[in-house]
Design a protein around this motif. Structure first.
Motif, PDB file in Angstrom:
ATOM      1  N   SER A  41       0.815   5.654  -8.290  1.00  0.00           N
ATOM      2  CA  SER A  41       1.164   4.344  -8.843  1.00  0.00           C
ATOM      3  C   SER A  41       0.127   3.949  -9.895  1.00  0.00           C
ATOM      4  N   ASP A  42       0.507   2.964 -10.713  1.00  0.00           N
ATOM      5  CA  ASP A  42      -0.434   2.509 -11.742  1.00  0.00           C
ATOM      6  C   ASP A  42      -1.719   1.980 -11.095  1.00  0.00           C
ATOM      7  N   THR A  88      -3.876   4.769 -10.057  1.00  0.00           N
ATOM      8  CA  THR A  88      -4.539   5.336 -11.241  1.00  0.00           C
ATOM      9  C   THR A  88      -5.806   4.554 -11.563  1.00  0.00           C
TER      10      THR A  88
END
Ligand SMILES: [Zn+2]
Length: 183
Positions: A2-3, A6
């Motif tokens: 997922s962002d 990250t």
């Protein structure tokens, strides 16, 4: 990934090499930067900022608002009480940019839609629109000059940042806010 995952992974790498835990709370440079929250308009990149260099304020458009004035008042208050050079005079650099998301608010239908969501008048939204960043940066400095409680000694400048070239242009030369004030 997922962002968020990250970002958390990037932080783990950042913290692993972190060597700047002894930075002073007082920024190295006395300029406060106000600019847009647009992801392309990150002063850490286009002003070559290092950790601890300057205070950055960001909002939609990089506009002068009562909240910005309040933040400046807090910063001015703290600057006089922090260890270091007590004589430090804060300066403010206001930076707007072309292709700003706030240009979409020039559309009357968008003004109506957002006004309903926020529970304000469409005219309030219209005043947030940025179609010409040089014009809006000039207008915002005039707005700040007229705001009750704005510090006359604050040196303010206005600039535009070109997201297509990376270049900054000075629109309003730095001058104390009190200059040109009618009172
Ligand atoms: Zn913007």
């Amino acid at each position: 990934m997922s962002d968020l995952a990250t970002l958390l992974e990037r932080n783990r790498r950042f913290a692993a090499d972190f060597r700047e835990g002894d930075l002073a709370i007082r920024p190295r440079l006395s300029t406060v930067v106000l600019t847009c929250l647009d992801a392309r308009v990150d002063p850490a990149h286009f002003l070559g900022l290092e950790l601890g260099d300057v205070v950055v304020l960001r909002n939609a458009g990089g506009r002068i608002t009562p909240a910005v004035l309040s933040d400046l008042a807090v910063l001015g208050f703290l600057a006089g009480r922090l260890p270091g050079n007590a004589a430090t005079q804060l300066e403010l650099a206001v930076i707007h940019h072309p292709d700003c998301g706030m240009s979409r608010l020039a559309d009357p239908a968008a003004q109506q839609d957002l006004a309903e969501r926020l529970g304000v008048e469409p005219a309030d939204i219209a005043s947030m629109a940025i179609t010409d960043p040089a014009e809006s940066v000039r207008a915002d400095i005039e707005t700040l000059r007229r705001m009750p409680g704005a510090p006359g000694s604050l040196v303010v400048s206005g600039h535009t940042y070109d997201v297509a070239t990376g270049a900054l242009s000075t629109i309003v030369e730095p001058a104390p806010l009190g200059l040109g004030n009618a009172d």
